[in-house]
Design an enzyme around this catalytic site. Structure first.
Site, PDB file in Angstrom:
ATOM      1  N   ALA A 189       0.800  -1.232   0.000  1.00  0.00           N
ATOM      2  CA  ALA A 189       0.000   0.000   0.000  1.00  0.00           C
ATOM      3  C   ALA A 189       0.832   1.280   0.000  1.00  0.00           C
ATOM      4  O   ALA A 189       0.660   2.131  -0.880  1.00  0.00           O
ATOM      5  CB  ALA A 189      -0.965  -0.034   1.187  1.00  0.00           C
ATOM      6  N   GLN A 243       4.156 -13.516  -1.758  1.00  0.00           N
ATOM      7  CA  GLN A 243       4.936 -12.358  -1.301  1.00  0.00           C
ATOM      8  C   GLN A 243       5.765 -12.709  -0.067  1.00  0.00           C
ATOM      9  O   GLN A 243       6.837 -12.164   0.156  1.00  0.00           O
ATOM     10  CB  GLN A 243       4.024 -11.169  -0.958  1.00  0.00           C
ATOM     11  CG  GLN A 243       3.402 -10.471  -2.155  1.00  0.00           C
ATOM     12  CD  GLN A 243       2.017 -10.986  -2.486  1.00  0.00           C
ATOM     13  OE1 GLN A 243       1.752 -12.183  -2.370  1.00  0.00           O
ATOM     14  NE2 GLN A 243       1.120 -10.100  -2.902  1.00  0.00           N
ATOM     15  N   ASP A 291      -3.728  -2.749   3.897  1.00  0.00           N
ATOM     16  CA  ASP A 291      -3.882  -1.929   2.691  1.00  0.00           C
ATOM     17  C   ASP A 291      -4.916  -0.841   2.888  1.00  0.00           C
ATOM     18  O   ASP A 291      -4.931   0.138   2.140  1.00  0.00           O
ATOM     19  CB  ASP A 291      -4.271  -2.836   1.521  1.00  0.00           C
ATOM     20  CG  ASP A 291      -3.166  -3.828   1.235  1.00  0.00           C
ATOM     21  OD1 ASP A 291      -3.086  -4.848   1.945  1.00  0.00           O
ATOM     22  OD2 ASP A 291      -2.342  -3.549   0.341  1.00  0.00           O
ATOM     23  N   ASN A 302      -6.427  -6.521   4.554  1.00  0.00           N
ATOM     24  CA  ASN A 302      -5.061  -6.942   4.266  1.00  0.00           C
ATOM     25  C   ASN A 302      -5.087  -8.156   3.351  1.00  0.00           C
ATOM     26  O   ASN A 302      -6.145  -8.647   2.967  1.00  0.00           O
ATOM     27  CB  ASN A 302      -4.312  -7.248   5.580  1.00  0.00           C
ATOM     28  CG  ASN A 302      -2.802  -7.314   5.388  1.00  0.00           C
ATOM     29  OD1 ASN A 302      -2.207  -6.430   4.783  1.00  0.00           O
ATOM     30  ND2 ASN A 302      -2.192  -8.369   5.882  1.00  0.00           N
ATOM     31  N   LYS A 303      -3.901  -8.623   2.994  1.00  0.00           N
ATOM     32  CA  LYS A 303      -3.806  -9.747   2.056  1.00  0.00           C
ATOM     33  C   LYS A 303      -4.701 -10.919   2.471  1.00  0.00           C
ATOM     34  O   LYS A 303      -4.804 -11.237   3.665  1.00  0.00           O
ATOM     35  CB  LYS A 303      -2.346 -10.217   2.011  1.00  0.00           C
ATOM     36  CG  LYS A 303      -2.036 -11.321   1.038  1.00  0.00           C
ATOM     37  CD  LYS A 303      -2.498 -11.035  -0.385  1.00  0.00           C
ATOM     38  CE  LYS A 303      -1.941  -9.752  -0.898  1.00  0.00           C
ATOM     39  NZ  LYS A 303      -2.577  -9.286  -2.138  1.00  0.00           N
TER      40      LYS A 303
HETATM   41  C1  LIG Z   1       2.498  -2.205   4.128  1.00  0.00           C
HETATM   42  S1  LIG Z   1       1.234  -2.578   3.031  1.00  0.00           S
HETATM   43  C2  LIG Z   1       1.598  -4.222   2.638  1.00  0.00           C
HETATM   44  C3  LIG Z   1       0.393  -4.979   2.193  1.00  0.00           C
HETATM   45  O1  LIG Z   1       0.263  -4.958   0.757  1.00  0.00           O
HETATM   46  C4  LIG Z   1       0.232  -6.291   0.305  1.00  0.00           C
HETATM   47  O2  LIG Z   1      -0.618  -6.477  -0.779  1.00  0.00           O
HETATM   48  P1  LIG Z   1       0.004  -6.540  -2.277  1.00  0.00           P
HETATM   49  O3  LIG Z   1       1.290  -7.300  -2.191  1.00  0.00           O
HETATM   50  O4  LIG Z   1      -1.076  -7.239  -3.068  1.00  0.00           O
HETATM   51  O5  LIG Z   1       0.182  -5.097  -2.688  1.00  0.00           O
HETATM   52  C5  LIG Z   1      -0.269  -7.066   1.507  1.00  0.00           C
HETATM   53  O6  LIG Z   1      -1.657  -6.903   1.706  1.00  0.00           O
HETATM   54  C6  LIG Z   1       0.533  -6.409   2.586  1.00  0.00           C
HETATM   55  O7  LIG Z   1       0.131  -6.632   3.898  1.00  0.00           O
END
Ligand SMILES: CSC[C@H]1O[C@H](OP(=O)(O)O)[C@H](O)[C@@H]1O
Length: 363
Positions: free
Chosen positions: A55, A203, A244, A254-255
């Site tokens: 985010a 990730q 996010d 969140n994820k």
């Molecule tokens: C510090 S925000 C990180 C947050 O973003 C990730 O999503 P994505 O990899 O799809 O952008 C995930 O939700 C993380 O916790």
């Protein structure tokens, strides 16, 4: 953070003074690739296709996207077109919308001849602010780790579970969920991190594990479904995740899979904290589960997995039948009742409207 003996941020202005350089995270942990984004279209693709993700980093990248757009054409039409193009990339992280609104509000009243310089300056400012916010989050989260460590035998590690990547790769530097971990390491507090692989884009396996290894943080990669078992057996002292978008009532988006970790933590009385900078709070949302838009990504991300073959080639392999459709909601929402606390740059807030207002009375 340092990669080898060199310090990196995840995004920076190219030496040409116009383009933007990023770490292209799709290739980690196998290759460390830096790419240059020259147009607003390049930047939109990089966000949409997750060359950069997380985010706060999405927000900063979008801010630079507005600057690159103004350098090409500083007209009102181009300003609005850039806003629309970048806003359409990913719907869930509030930082994207926050940064785009911040830039457009700043640039609208500015004479067109001054817009590009103003935009680059503000984008750089948002990037610098992110680093400071994350450092403060780290200090506030470190206090939690210290308290847990005080209850252990000397040398006994604090076991922390995290989900996805809320590390320095998800921000400009330090990370959010990882900031307390890095500061604990600096303070000599023994920690160990269980890294959720985080299907489907992995990730955790590809990014958080790379971060932990790069900074000498003891860690263990686990499948997403192992966390509850570990908590049941007393192997997890603390869960820290990122977000996010966090609603004004403390609901946390969140994820995908975060909600399940929170349920397991609640059932096993494991503290479940969320680390976030205040731009990730959406003060307009009072019910996260009903109001936060959940990005639905391609099912191909579930069916096809990136990896490195035995011959060293980075490729995708199919893990399900060609004909099998796959669903891929990229986020979920953890209700505030499952959240022990929100670690912000101003302190740790109770996951509630009153808790957040106590730290952010201006909202
Ligand atoms: C510090 S925000 C990180 C947050 O973003 C990730 O999503 P994505 O990899 O799809 O952008 C995930 O939700 C993380 O916790």
């Amino acid at each position: 953070m340092n990669v080898g003996d060199r310090h990196y941020r995840t995004i920076w202005l190219n030496k040409d003074g116009c383009s933007v350089d990023i770490i292209d995270q799709r290739w980690l942990p196998h290759e460390f690739r830096i790419v240059t984004l020259r147009t607003v279209d390049d930047i939109a693709v990089a966000i949409r296709d997750m060359w950069v993700r997380g985010a706060p980093l999405i927000g900063v990248t979008a801010a630079y996207g507005m600057a690159v757009a103004m350098a090409a054409d500083p007209s009102d039409t181009a300003l609005d077109a850039a806003w629309e193009k970048l806003h359409a990339t990913r719907p869930t992280a509030i930082n994207l919308r926050w940064a785009l609104d911040e830039m457009r509000k700043l640039l609208r009243p500015v004479p067109v001849g001054e817009r590009a310089e103003m935009a680059y300056r503000r984008a750089a400012g948002i990037a610098d602010e992110d680093v400071e916010l994350n450092r403060a989050i780290g200090e506030n989260g470190l206090a939690i780790i210290r308290e847990i460590a005080a209850g252990k035998k000397p040398g006994e590690r604090v076991n922390i579970l995290t989900h996805c990547n809320a590390g320095w790769l998800a921000t400009v530097d330090y990370g959010t969920a990882t900031a307390p971990i890095y500061l604990a390491m600096e303070a000599g507090i023994p920690v160990h991190v269980y890294v959720d692989e985080t299907r489907p884009r992995n990730q955790g396996a590809q990014l958080t594990a790379w971060e932990m290894a790069g900074h000498g943080v003891p860690h263990t990669l686990i499948v997403d479904n192992a966390g509850g078992h570990l908590m049941q057996h007393g192997d997890v002292d603390l869960v820290i995740v990122g977000t996010d978008r966090t609603a004004a009532n403390g609901d946390v988006c969140n994820k995908i899979g975060t909600y399940l970790k929170a349920l397991a933590a609640k059932d096993n009385s494991v503290p479940f904290y969320v680390a976030l900078p205040s731009p990730t709070i959406d003060w307009t949302v009072s019910d996260g589960i009903r109001e936060i838009p959940i990005e639905e990504r391609s099912g191909e991300e579930v069916s096809l997995v990136w990896g490195k073959t035995a011959s060293g080639e980075i490729a995708q392999v199919r893990v399900s039948p060609e004909a099998t459709p796959a669903g891929n909601p990229a986020f979920d929402v953890t209700p505030a009742r499952l959240v022990t606390g929100l670690i912000t740059e101003r302190g740790v807030a109770e996951a509630s409207r009153s808790g957040l207002k106590a730290l952010f009375p201006e909202h």
